[in-house]
Motif scaffolding. Structure first.
Motif, PDB file in Angstrom:
ATOM      1  N   PHE A 367       0.850  -1.273   0.042  1.00 16.33           N
ATOM      2  CA  PHE A 367       0.029   0.088  -0.010  1.00 16.33           C
ATOM      3  C   PHE A 367       0.869   1.234  -0.011  1.00 16.33           C
ATOM      4  CE2 PHE A 367       0.163  -1.581   4.273  1.00 16.33           C
ATOM      5  CZ  PHE A 367       1.109  -0.697   4.797  1.00 16.33           C
ATOM      6  N   THR A 368       0.455   2.515  -0.388  1.00 15.38           N
ATOM      7  CA  THR A 368       1.196   3.662  -0.381  1.00 15.38           C
ATOM      8  C   THR A 368       0.686   4.315   1.310  1.00 15.38           C
ATOM      9  OG1 THR A 368      -0.621   4.841  -1.545  1.00 15.38           O
ATOM     10  CG2 THR A 368       1.489   4.229  -2.547  1.00 15.38           C
ATOM     11  N   LEU A 369       1.579   4.928   1.671  1.00 15.43           N
ATOM     12  CA  LEU A 369       1.119   5.829   2.887  1.00 15.43           C
ATOM     13  C   LEU A 369      -0.019   6.792   2.744  1.00 15.43           C
ATOM     14  CD1 LEU A 369       4.726   6.559   4.575  1.00 15.43           C
ATOM     15  CD2 LEU A 369       3.256   4.767   4.865  1.00 15.43           C
ATOM     16  N   ALA A 372      -1.669  11.673   5.906  1.00 13.26           N
ATOM     17  CA  ALA A 372      -1.379  11.810   7.373  1.00 13.26           C
ATOM     18  C   ALA A 372      -0.155  11.309   7.681  1.00 13.26           C
ATOM     19  CB  ALA A 372      -2.409  11.424   8.130  1.00 13.26           C
ATOM     20  N   GLN A 373      -0.051   9.824   7.011  1.00 12.41           N
ATOM     21  CA  GLN A 373       1.400   9.197   7.430  1.00 12.41           C
ATOM     22  C   GLN A 373       2.646   9.868   6.903  1.00 12.41           C
ATOM     23  OE1 GLN A 373      -0.118   5.612   6.068  1.00 12.41           O
ATOM     24  NE2 GLN A 373       0.121   4.330   7.759  1.00 12.41           N
ATOM     25  N   GLU A 374       2.366  10.397   5.605  1.00 11.43           N
ATOM     26  CA  GLU A 374       3.198  11.207   5.113  1.00 11.43           C
ATOM     27  C   GLU A 374       3.898  12.302   5.851  1.00 11.43           C
ATOM     28  OE1 GLU A 374       5.497  10.869   2.715  1.00 11.43           O
ATOM     29  OE2 GLU A 374       4.581   9.365   1.472  1.00 11.43           O
ATOM     30  N   VAL A 398      -7.061   4.339  16.341  1.00 10.58           N
ATOM     31  CA  VAL A 398      -6.756   2.945  16.015  1.00 10.58           C
ATOM     32  C   VAL A 398      -6.841   2.498  14.425  1.00 10.58           C
ATOM     33  CG1 VAL A 398      -7.934   0.597  16.713  1.00 10.58           C
ATOM     34  CG2 VAL A 398      -8.262   2.478  18.027  1.00 10.58           C
ATOM     35  N   GLY A 399      -5.877   1.585  14.126  1.00 13.43           N
ATOM     36  CA  GLY A 399      -6.147   1.404  12.659  1.00 13.43           C
ATOM     37  C   GLY A 399      -5.285   2.442  11.932  1.00 13.43           C
ATOM     38  N   SER A 400      -4.797   3.451  12.135  1.00 12.05           N
ATOM     39  CA  SER A 400      -4.494   4.499  11.224  1.00 12.05           C
ATOM     40  C   SER A 400      -3.052   4.297  10.724  1.00 12.05           C
ATOM     41  CB  SER A 400      -4.287   5.893  12.031  1.00 12.05           C
ATOM     42  OG  SER A 400      -3.527   5.940  13.173  1.00 12.05           O
ATOM     43  N   GLY A 401      -2.421   3.121  11.259  1.00 15.66           N
ATOM     44  CA  GLY A 401      -0.852   2.764  10.509  1.00 15.66           C
ATOM     45  C   GLY A 401       0.326   3.304  11.319  1.00 15.66           C
ATOM     46  N   LYS A 402       0.164   3.113  12.791  1.00 22.12           N
ATOM     47  CA  LYS A 402       1.358   3.932  13.356  1.00 22.12           C
ATOM     48  C   LYS A 402       2.490   3.151  13.110  1.00 22.12           C
ATOM     49  CE  LYS A 402      -1.165   4.309  17.160  1.00 22.12           C
ATOM     50  NZ  LYS A 402      -2.718   4.175  16.693  1.00 22.12           N
ATOM     51  N   THR A 403       2.310   1.570  13.272  1.00 18.97           N
ATOM     52  CA  THR A 403       3.397   0.781  13.320  1.00 18.97           C
ATOM     53  C   THR A 403       4.421   0.974  12.094  1.00 18.97           C
ATOM     54  OG1 THR A 403       1.603  -0.676  14.054  1.00 18.97           O
ATOM     55  CG2 THR A 403       3.690  -1.845  13.714  1.00 18.97           C
ATOM     56  N   ILE A 404       3.846   1.196  10.893  1.00 16.23           N
ATOM     57  CA  ILE A 404       4.660   1.463   9.868  1.00 16.23           C
ATOM     58  C   ILE A 404       5.748   2.434   9.998  1.00 16.23           C
ATOM     59  CG2 ILE A 404       3.200   2.763   8.463  1.00 16.23           C
ATOM     60  CD1 ILE A 404       4.725  -0.365   7.055  1.00 16.23           C
ATOM     61  N   GLY A 439       7.325  -9.198   9.143  1.00 18.33           N
ATOM     62  CA  GLY A 439       6.387  -9.338   7.966  1.00 18.33           C
ATOM     63  C   GLY A 439       6.635  -8.169   6.932  1.00 18.33           C
ATOM     64  N   TYR A 440       6.712  -6.900   7.353  1.00 16.14           N
ATOM     65  CA  TYR A 440       7.139  -5.788   6.428  1.00 16.14           C
ATOM     66  C   TYR A 440       8.412  -5.993   6.098  1.00 16.14           C
ATOM     67  CZ  TYR A 440       3.019  -2.964   8.330  1.00 16.14           C
ATOM     68  OH  TYR A 440       1.708  -2.509   8.843  1.00 16.14           O
ATOM     69  N   LEU A 441       9.412  -6.555   7.113  1.00 18.24           N
ATOM     70  CA  LEU A 441      10.995  -6.425   6.428  1.00 18.24           C
ATOM     71  C   LEU A 441      10.938  -7.531   5.419  1.00 18.24           C
ATOM     72  CD1 LEU A 441      12.646  -5.932   9.709  1.00 18.24           C
ATOM     73  CD2 LEU A 441      12.391  -4.397   8.105  1.00 18.24           C
ATOM     74  N   GLY A 573     -10.781   2.775   2.527  1.00 21.72           N
ATOM     75  CA  GLY A 573     -11.563   1.575   2.318  1.00 21.72           C
ATOM     76  C   GLY A 573     -11.827   1.111   3.583  1.00 21.72           C
ATOM     77  N   ARG A 574     -11.434   1.730   4.766  1.00 18.21           N
ATOM     78  CA  ARG A 574     -11.692   1.355   6.113  1.00 18.21           C
ATOM     79  C   ARG A 574     -13.313   1.545   6.199  1.00 18.21           C
ATOM     80  NH1 ARG A 574      -7.045   0.795   8.787  1.00 18.21           N
ATOM     81  NH2 ARG A 574      -5.944  -0.853   7.784  1.00 18.21           N
ATOM     82  N   GLN A 575     -13.989   0.627   6.724  1.00 18.64           N
ATOM     83  CA  GLN A 575     -15.594   1.065   6.970  1.00 18.64           C
ATOM     84  C   GLN A 575     -15.677   1.036   8.302  1.00 18.64           C
ATOM     85  OE1 GLN A 575     -16.125  -2.203   8.407  1.00 18.64           O
ATOM     86  NE2 GLN A 575     -14.673  -3.561   7.321  1.00 18.64           N
TER      87      GLN A 575
HETATM   88  P1  ADP Z   1      -2.247   1.112  14.578  1.00 17.18           P
HETATM   89  O1  ADP Z   1      -2.194   2.660  14.406  1.00 17.18           O
HETATM   90  O2  ADP Z   1      -3.810   1.032  15.363  1.00 17.18           O
HETATM   91  O3  ADP Z   1      -1.139   0.622  15.409  1.00 17.18           O
HETATM   92  P2  ADP Z   1      -1.379  -0.422  12.599  1.00 17.18           P
HETATM   93  O4  ADP Z   1      -0.027   0.153  12.565  1.00 17.18           O
HETATM   94  O5  ADP Z   1      -1.571  -1.787  13.073  1.00 17.18           O
HETATM   95  O6  ADP Z   1      -2.435   0.481  13.276  1.00 17.18           O
HETATM   96  O7  ADP Z   1      -2.051  -0.592  11.098  1.00 17.18           O
HETATM   97  C1  ADP Z   1      -3.208  -1.167  10.805  1.00 17.18           C
HETATM   98  C2  ADP Z   1      -3.517  -2.209   9.629  1.00 17.18           C
HETATM   99  O8  ADP Z   1      -3.324  -1.041   8.479  1.00 17.18           O
HETATM  100  C3  ADP Z   1      -2.239  -3.026   9.476  1.00 17.18           C
HETATM  101  O9  ADP Z   1      -2.582  -4.092   8.757  1.00 17.18           O
HETATM  102  C4  ADP Z   1      -1.337  -2.219   8.466  1.00 17.18           C
HETATM  103  O10 ADP Z   1      -0.452  -2.853   7.834  1.00 17.18           O
HETATM  104  C5  ADP Z   1      -2.364  -1.295   7.603  1.00 17.18           C
HETATM  105  N1  ADP Z   1      -1.889  -0.131   7.022  1.00 17.18           N
HETATM  106  C6  ADP Z   1      -1.056   0.618   7.656  1.00 17.18           C
HETATM  107  N2  ADP Z   1      -0.910   1.724   6.729  1.00 17.18           N
HETATM  108  C7  ADP Z   1      -1.639   1.600   5.571  1.00 17.18           C
HETATM  109  C8  ADP Z   1      -1.980   2.405   4.355  1.00 17.18           C
HETATM  110  N3  ADP Z   1      -1.478   3.624   4.177  1.00 17.18           N
HETATM  111  N4  ADP Z   1      -2.862   1.881   3.616  1.00 17.18           N
HETATM  112  C9  ADP Z   1      -3.504   0.706   3.934  1.00 17.18           C
HETATM  113  N5  ADP Z   1      -3.061  -0.164   4.955  1.00 17.18           N
HETATM  114  C10 ADP Z   1      -2.523   0.226   5.660  1.00 17.18           C
END
Ligand code: ADP
Ligand code: MG
Length: 815
Positions: A367-369, A372-374, A398-404, A439-441, A573-575
């Protein structure tokens, strides 16, 4: 002479009432027949006894007379009373004239404020133990032991003005008080009269009270008035004898203190009063007077006195305002000091940002960031480039993609030859971070084959850096051998990225070159743990992540030592997870729904109720529920069990099975709350939903609906009180974590929300973090003061420094 005085009171009242026989309940005759014997006994002049006998009060027929006859009778009896009183001169004024009698001169007591509360008379060691449960140990604590609220008994009424159903206060004299049988229990009954009438009062189950009252005692009675058989009555009212002292239980705004078993309101009021009177003089105001003037705050001693026994509601408010200001101000000063200590320490490590490393990583992601992530990534990279350590709070739904984002930062640290650590609050979560990051790595690089068998959780990836990138998981449940091996490798710098729990901050863990510390789900960790991890490196950069977003001003106050970044956008795409609160009787329906979802290839969570007192009990309950569900409800499905008492490897095992889709339903305690990521899960069913906070429920809900399919959250309360219903309704309507967090804070208070006790933050008893205006005021004042005197070295700031070190547990250095 008590009986006689009360006889006169009754008769005079009867005259004022126009001889209607309404002075006493049940009529004058009944009263006289009952009292005559006692009155006769109290006549100590033998000559007057015969006069009394002639009146024949024991067989009076007042009720049967006409008005004229009644007047004649009255003149007779009162005449005799006059004679009697002339010989004894015992008569007191019959009306209570002043509301509160003059206060006793306050006696300054010498014991220091840090003395044990047992210096107060009546506070025995066993009582002190009870107070200790409320965190009250020293006199100072008792001064700072604030009432929860006040009951307004300040509105004094005449007996004739009393209205049924309202809280009211009267003053009068006891006419009669005795042990009585009320219903089928013993209690106390009393008649109190003032110049306008009498009223009966009863105290159920308290026969001993009768001894506290003597006829003609002046009393103040406060409470609600009800009606019984056509007459007004005070049921179990508050009472207080008027004996030349200040009222504390009645006739005023009466403080209602938090209590614990074995502490009673009257005692506690007596003791707080005594403490305020005897010791408050020792308390000096630590707030500089410019601030008090600017913010129009009461002096501290006045505020303490008024918060306990306010003159009126305005004063109570002002007192609370001052004390709440103190809490926020001290909190803010401590936070600023931490920032100072941190930023003004040795310079941090400036990282070189290799865009190629980042680009390569991002390219390989599926996926692309988001924007907000950028943005947040750029903020972090900008910090990392500075020769000054980063201190940043990353908030995100929650689920906003902080881990990446965290992974990228860790990667940069590694690329610069530094170690990076990621600390999560639970083993389950640490393990999952580890799995996800691996997994990412592995999507980007290649996992180096042939890791030696004794290397445990160590993984190596090539393709990012000029050397293999090494990552490991360090948690408490590893075997000692594994731990020791890891400790060695970490110390030697042979691991680049270490993911773990509290295990990371144990003293055995020594990093070779820690350059970045990432802390996930901050509000679970304390300030202390944060600084412990920080101290593991030479001024490492610190990134704190939280999925419990809070409003900006609040964040600045609580985490004022951190810069703020917010991911305010979810990946596309999050619902919205459909949320429904179901009454317990519809549980079966929920089960049917789960069944259907599972047969469509989905998975479900069932969360068991929270048992706050004991993780062991909670685990046990989860086990029982798991067995019941496996046997009776879902015999054909594959269920898993997860709770906090399981060894780490078992937990990991269950999670792995669940993630791999080998389990249909995961029955779990709240350990799954944070961060668990299982894309195929579509139903989150929460039992005992009313026991969880809104933010927590929101976290649960964030576990499902993580892919394109619709997610569902079913909340099943155990007991649905109106307020629980309202809270859970919010979950149905609101899907914004910020809003829920704010509501949660409002409803539960910051203590429970943040767990301030564990987190090392000063306790906030009166301040409301949701009062953004006060927050901002306290913040501005703290910043101004701090700018002029960052180390609080000025002589005038000495008391402030003392107070700071008192409220900040293990807080910043002030010397
Ligand atoms: P949280 O912010 O709650 O820690 P996560 O980092 O666990 O969220 O991310 C939630 C899910 O969204 C993970 O499966 C992650 O791979 C996915 N994800 C993160 N960034 C994106 C993105 N830009 N587009 C689509 N999916 C993403
Ligand atoms: Mg997360």
């Amino acid at each position: 002479m008590a009986g006689i005085d009360s006889l006169r009171n009754v008769l005079e009242l009867e005259c004022r009432k126009g001889y209607t026989d309404k002075a006493v309940i049940g009529g004058l005759d009944k009263y006289l027949h009952k009292q005559a014997g006692q009155i006769r006994q109290s006549i100590n002049n033998p000559q007057l006894v015969s006069g009394f006998d002639e009146l024949n009060l024991a067989n009076s027929h007042y009720g049967s007379y006409g008005v004229d006859e009644r007047k004649r009778w009255m003149t007779n009896v009162l005449g005799w009373l006059d004679q009697l009183e002339k010989t004894t001169k015992s008569r007191q004024p019959s009306v209570v004239s002043s509301q509160t009698a003059a206060a006793e001169p306050r006696q300054k007591r010498k014991e220091g404020l840090d003395s044990s509360i047992t210096v107060i008379k009546g506070i025995t060691p066993s009582v002190a133990n009870k107070f200790a449960r409320l965190n009250v140990r020293e006199l100072r604590d008792l001064l700072y032991f604030f009432p929860r609220r006040y009951v307004d008994y300040s509105r004094r009424k005449l007996i004739s003005e009393l209205i049924e159903g309202e809280e009211q206060t009267i003053m009068g004299k006891i006419w009669e008080a005795r042990v009585a049988t009320l219903g089928n229990r013993r209690g106390t009954e009393a008649i109190v009269g003032d110049e306008t009438g009498t009223i009966r009062m009863v105290w159920f189950n308290q026969p001993y009270l009768a001894k506290s009252f003597r006829t003609n005692d002046r009393v103040v009675i406060s409470g609600a008035v009800s009606e019984f058989k056509g007459h007004k009555v005070f049921e179990s009212p508050e009472w207080e004898l008027l004996k030349d002292k200040e009222l504390i239980h009645t006739g005023r705004l009466v403080p209602v203190y938090p209590l614990t078993q074995g502490l009673y309101p009257r005692q506690v009021r007596k003791w707080t009063k005594e403490t305020v009177d005897g010791y408050l003089w020792q308390l000096s105001d630590f707030l500089p007077s410019e601030i008090k003037t600017r913010c129009q705050l009461l002096d501290l001693p006045a505020a303490i006195a008024q918060v306990h026994y306010p003159d009126d509601l305005t004063m109570a408010e002002r007192a609370r305002g001052r004390l709440a200001f103190d809490e926020l101000f001290l909190l803010q000063l401590g936070v600023l000091a931490r920032k100072r200590d941190w930023k003004e320490g040795q310079p941090g490590n400036a990282f070189h940002i290799d865009q190629e490393v980042i680009g390569r990583f991002l390219q390989c992601l599926p996926f692309t960031l988001t924007q907000a992530q950028e943005r947040v990534l750029q903020e972090i990279l900008t910090d990392l480039k500075q020769a000054k350590a980063m201190s940043r709070l990353l908030q995100g739904e929650v689920g906003s993609g902080k881990t990446i984002i965290a992974t990228l930062a860790l990667l940069i640290a590694a690329a610069n030859g530094y170690q990076g650590a990621l600390m999560a609050p639970t083993e389950v979560l640490a393990e999952q971070h580890y799995t996800n990051i691996c997994g990412y790595l592995s999507q980007v690089g290649t996992q180096e084959p042939g890791c030696e068998p004794d290397e445990g959780t160590i993984r190596r990836y090539t393709g990012f850096l000029s050397r293999p990138l090494t990552i490991a998981l360090l948690i408490g449940s590893l075997s000692n051998n594994e731990k020791e091996m890891l400790h060695d490798k970490i110390k030697q710098g042979k691991v680049d990225i270490i993911i773990g729990t509290h295990a990371l901050i144990q003293k055995e863990v020594e990093f070779n070159k820690l350059g970045l510390a990432v802390i996930d789900e901050q509000h679970r960790f304390g300030v202390l743990q944060r600084s412990a991890l920080r101290q593991k490196g030479f001024n490492p950069h610190v990134l704190v992540m939280t999925a419990t977003p809070i409003p900006r001003t609040m964040a600045l106050t609580l985490y004022g030592d951190l810069d703020l970044s917010v991911i305010d956008e979810l990946p596309p795409g999050r619902q919205v997870v459909k949320t429904k609160c179901l009454e317990p009787q519809y549980r079966e329906k929920a089960y049917t729904f789960l069944h259907r979802q599972v047969s469509n290839g989905r998975q479900a969570f069932i969360i068991c109720p929270l048992i706050e007192e004991s993780e062991v009990l909670e685990a046990k309950a989860a086990k029982t529920e798991y067995e019941r569900l496996s046997r009776e409800v879902f015999p054909g499905l594959k269920l898993g069990l997860l709770h906090g008492q399981m060894p780490g490897n078992e937990k990991e095992e269950v999670m792995r099975h669940f993630r791999a889709g080998e389990l249909d339903i995961l029955v779990s305690t709240s350990v799954v709350e944070v961060g668990i990521d299982v894309p195929r899960a579509s139903v989150m069913m929460v039992e005992g939903a009313e026991r969880f906070g809104l933010s927590q429920l929101h976290q649960f809900r964030g576990r499902v609906g993580r892919d394109k399919e619709q997610g569902y959250c079913l909340l099943i309360p155990e007991k649905l009180s109106p307020e629980a219903r309202e809270r859970l309704r919010l979950m149905e309507k609101v899907h914004d974590g910020f809003v829920l967090a704010e509501k949660d804070l409002e409803l539960r208070g910051p203590g429970e929300f943040f767990g301030t006790h564990q987190s090392g933050l000063p306790d906030l008893k009166l301040a409301k973090l949701t009062d953004l205006h006060s927050l901002e005021l306290a913040r501005q004042e703290a910043i101004t003061l701090f700018q002029s005197d960052p180390n609080l070295k000025k002589t005038g700031h000495q008391p402030l420094r003392q107070q700071l070190s008192r409220v900040w547990v293990g807080g910043a250095e002030w010397s």
